[in-house]
Write a protein that holds these residues in place. Structure first.
Motif, PDB file in Angstrom:
ATOM      1  N   GLU A  73     -12.238   2.120  -4.518  1.00 54.96           N
ATOM      2  CA  GLU A  73     -12.294   1.389  -3.568  1.00 54.96           C
ATOM      3  C   GLU A  73     -12.678   2.105  -2.269  1.00 54.96           C
ATOM      4  O   GLU A  73     -12.864   3.350  -2.823  1.00 54.96           O
ATOM      5  CB  GLU A  73     -10.748   1.693  -3.436  1.00 54.96           C
ATOM      6  CG  GLU A  73     -10.282   1.772  -1.350  1.00 54.96           C
ATOM      7  CD  GLU A  73      -9.380   1.779  -1.353  1.00 54.96           C
ATOM      8  OE1 GLU A  73      -8.157   1.648  -2.347  1.00 54.96           O
ATOM      9  OE2 GLU A  73      -9.178   2.910  -0.416  1.00 54.96           O
TER      10      GLU A  73
ATOM     11  N   THR B   7      -5.826   2.499   0.482  1.00 52.76           N
ATOM     12  CA  THR B   7      -4.893   3.249   0.385  1.00 52.76           C
ATOM     13  C   THR B   7      -4.510   3.815   1.620  1.00 52.76           C
ATOM     14  O   THR B   7      -3.061   4.554   1.396  1.00 52.76           O
ATOM     15  CB  THR B   7      -5.801   4.166  -1.086  1.00 52.76           C
ATOM     16  OG1 THR B   7      -5.621   3.198  -1.309  1.00 52.76           O
ATOM     17  CG2 THR B   7      -4.919   5.669  -1.315  1.00 52.76           C
TER      18      THR B   7
ATOM     19  N   ARG C 194      -1.403   2.030   2.782  1.00 54.38           N
ATOM     20  CA  ARG C 194      -0.690   2.195   2.045  1.00 54.38           C
ATOM     21  C   ARG C 194       0.717   3.374   1.356  1.00 54.38           C
ATOM     22  O   ARG C 194       1.101   3.184   1.396  1.00 54.38           O
ATOM     23  CB  ARG C 194      -0.850   1.085   0.830  1.00 54.38           C
ATOM     24  CG  ARG C 194      -1.136  -0.097   1.041  1.00 54.38           C
ATOM     25  CD  ARG C 194      -1.311  -0.843  -0.543  1.00 54.38           C
ATOM     26  NE  ARG C 194      -2.543  -1.954  -0.189  1.00 54.38           N
ATOM     27  CZ  ARG C 194      -2.449  -2.949  -1.324  1.00 54.38           C
ATOM     28  NH1 ARG C 194      -1.666  -3.056  -2.427  1.00 54.38           N
ATOM     29  NH2 ARG C 194      -3.158  -3.897  -1.101  1.00 54.38           N
ATOM     30  N   TYR C 195      -0.938   4.808   1.711  1.00 55.54           N
ATOM     31  CA  TYR C 195       0.021   5.657   1.633  1.00 55.54           C
ATOM     32  C   TYR C 195      -0.218   6.239   1.952  1.00 55.54           C
ATOM     33  O   TYR C 195       0.199   8.266   2.071  1.00 55.54           O
ATOM     34  CB  TYR C 195      -0.279   6.246   0.138  1.00 55.54           C
ATOM     35  CG  TYR C 195      -0.834   4.665  -1.091  1.00 55.54           C
ATOM     36  CD1 TYR C 195       0.518   5.367  -2.266  1.00 55.54           C
ATOM     37  CD2 TYR C 195      -1.048   4.314  -1.637  1.00 55.54           C
ATOM     38  CE1 TYR C 195       1.252   4.518  -3.541  1.00 55.54           C
ATOM     39  CE2 TYR C 195      -1.644   2.817  -2.068  1.00 55.54           C
ATOM     40  CZ  TYR C 195      -0.183   3.103  -3.594  1.00 55.54           C
ATOM     41  OH  TYR C 195       0.079   1.865  -4.370  1.00 55.54           O
TER      42      TYR C 195
ATOM     43  N   ARG D 192       5.096   4.405   1.412  1.00 54.31           N
ATOM     44  CA  ARG D 192       4.147   3.420   0.242  1.00 54.31           C
ATOM     45  C   ARG D 192       4.753   2.738   0.100  1.00 54.31           C
ATOM     46  O   ARG D 192       6.034   1.817  -0.142  1.00 54.31           O
ATOM     47  CB  ARG D 192       4.271   4.804  -0.854  1.00 54.31           C
ATOM     48  CG  ARG D 192       5.884   4.738  -1.282  1.00 54.31           C
ATOM     49  CD  ARG D 192       5.961   6.324  -2.821  1.00 54.31           C
ATOM     50  NE  ARG D 192       7.047   6.051  -2.983  1.00 54.31           N
ATOM     51  CZ  ARG D 192       7.727   7.271  -3.862  1.00 54.31           C
ATOM     52  NH1 ARG D 192       6.966   8.116  -3.869  1.00 54.31           N
ATOM     53  NH2 ARG D 192       9.055   7.256  -3.994  1.00 54.31           N
TER      54      ARG D 192
ATOM     55  N   ARG E   9      -2.604   1.972  -6.855  1.00 48.61           N
ATOM     56  CA  ARG E   9      -2.687   3.404  -7.093  1.00 48.61           C
ATOM     57  C   ARG E   9      -2.200   4.825  -7.808  1.00 48.61           C
ATOM     58  O   ARG E   9      -0.801   4.189  -8.142  1.00 48.61           O
ATOM     59  CB  ARG E   9      -2.605   4.403  -5.960  1.00 48.61           C
ATOM     60  CG  ARG E   9      -3.380   3.225  -4.321  1.00 48.61           C
ATOM     61  CD  ARG E   9      -5.246   4.348  -5.135  1.00 48.61           C
ATOM     62  NE  ARG E   9      -5.869   5.241  -4.976  1.00 48.61           N
ATOM     63  CZ  ARG E   9      -6.340   6.257  -6.284  1.00 48.61           C
ATOM     64  NH1 ARG E   9      -6.440   4.995  -6.426  1.00 48.61           N
ATOM     65  NH2 ARG E   9      -6.605   6.737  -6.150  1.00 48.61           N
TER      66      ARG E   9
ATOM     67  N   PRO F  37      -2.077   9.010  -5.459  1.00 50.56           N
ATOM     68  CA  PRO F  37      -2.070   7.989  -4.580  1.00 50.56           C
ATOM     69  C   PRO F  37      -3.083   8.137  -3.038  1.00 50.56           C
ATOM     70  O   PRO F  37      -4.340   7.524  -3.245  1.00 50.56           O
ATOM     71  CB  PRO F  37      -1.287   7.764  -3.739  1.00 50.56           C
ATOM     72  CG  PRO F  37      -0.479   8.746  -4.383  1.00 50.56           C
ATOM     73  CD  PRO F  37      -0.007   9.273  -4.793  1.00 50.56           C
TER      74      PRO F  37
END
Ligand code: 1HN
Length: 348
Positions: free
Chosen positions: A129, A193, A196-197, A202, A212, A217
């Motif tokens: 990524e 990422t 999402r985190y 999360r 992740r 993460p």
């Protein structure tokens, strides 16, 4: 009672006899082995960005990123020659990636951070990524995760690499592998990422979207996020007399430092502000992001200019002064020291 001179010569003779048996007397080195306070072999030093950049660009004419694997000039502490270390536990380097180049995929047990100094649009891909990088972004490559770099932009990109190489060497725990291809196949779109985190959310643990590693993460901390946070803080918070306005980058998995061995911070010192003296056991690497100022380390004054790198060894007294609004990034081994119950600081 043995006479002192006699004792010395007899001891020396004994040491000489036992040396082939790989035995040495503790009483001759006890004070050094267990010092009353840290006495770092590292010294305070500043690297001028402009000077280092010139050499790095010249290296760019002579060797490709692919041939070098990583085209990096190591910032070696003058007190630690031959050790590739900026402080005894940490490594620092300046990495150049030119337009069109690829630094091939590999992974290692050492963990790394990148702090971008110049350029826009090159990327670090972590487990496939891409983090598309811009000036003063922080990007992590935690231990044992595949990473490659590429520069599809039309300008050179230069960043500071910070790794825990000497710490891993100390533990004799280094492993590394090359990926069979130049780059890792793309596993998620850029920014996946962070979305999402990276927003105090999360994916539900164990769900299909939880892609992740649970312990590590997040890997991109953009300048566009951290810089406004510092400004907001400066507008509202009481300034810390020893630090200025300081923020630590967090690992959202546990609220702790960004990596198991390395902690990273940014701070803002408003124009005219001078910190009070402080020392800590974590020898620290500073990068000037914006502004000019000075560091006074054990009474020695060092001028600071944008993108310069300064290292302050363990337990040396530091005062920082801002000529204009001074923004600094820093990293140290504080994360490791706190786990080992070693970390201490002293504020004047
Ligand atoms: C490394 O993997 C990178 O991935 C940079 O960019 C510097 C220095 C020693 C060992 C591994 C990178 C490194 C490194």
């Amino acid at each position: 009672m043995t006479q002192p001179n006699d004792q010395r010569s007899q001891l020396e003779a004994l040491y000489a006899e036992m040396a082939p048996a790989n035995l040495t007397p503790l009483w001759e080195s006890l004070a050094q082995l267990v010092p009353k306070r840290p006495q770092s072999p590292a010294v305070v030093h500043r690297w001028s960005y402009d000077q280092a950049r010139d050499y790095l660009i010249r290296a760019g004419d002579l060797i490709s990123a692919e041939q070098a694997e990583r085209r990096v000039l190591i910032l070696e502490n003058p007190g630690l020659q031959g050790l590739s270390s900026i402080v005894p536990s940490l490594y620092a380097g300046l990495q150049l990636i030119l337009p069109g180049e690829i630094a091939p995929a590999h992974r290692h047990t050492q963990c790394a951070l990148r702090f971008v100094l110049e350029g826009e649009g090159a990327f670090t891909a972590l487990d496939g990524e891409k983090a598309i990088m811009g000036p003063f972004d922080l990007v992590l490559t935690p231990g044992w995760q595949w990473h490659d770099h590429g520069n599809p932009s039309d300008r050179p990109m230069i960043w500071l690499d910070g790794l825990d190489i000497p710490t891993v060497r100390h533990f004799d725990a280094g492993f590394a592998e090359s990926f069979p291809e130049k780059t890792h196949p793309e596993t998620a779109p850029p920014g996946d990422t962070l979305a999402r985190y990276g927003r105090n959310l999360r994916p539900v643990r164990g769900s299909a979207a939880d892609r992740r590693p649970a312990h590590q993460p997040l890997f991109h901390y953009p300048y566009a996020d951290w810089r406004p946070a510092l400004d907001a803080m400066a507008g509202a918070a009481t300034i810390d007399p020893h630090l200025g306005h300081a923020l630590e980058f967090l690992n959202p998995a546990d609220g702790g430092p960004v990596m198991p061995t390395i902690a990273a911070q940014v701070r803002l010192l408003p124009a005219g502000f001078e910190t009070r003296a402080r020392r800590s056991t974590d020898g620290t690497v500073f990068v000037v992001v914006e502004g000019k100022g000075r560091a006074v380390v054990e009474g020695r004054e060092i001028a600071l200019e944008p993108r310069d790198v300064l290292v302050v060894p363990s337990w040396q007294e530091l005062r920082l002064g801002a000529a204009d609004d001074l923004v600094l990034f820093s990293y140290s081994d504080r994360a490791a020291q706190e786990k080992l119950n070693l970390y201490r600081e002293e504020c004047a």
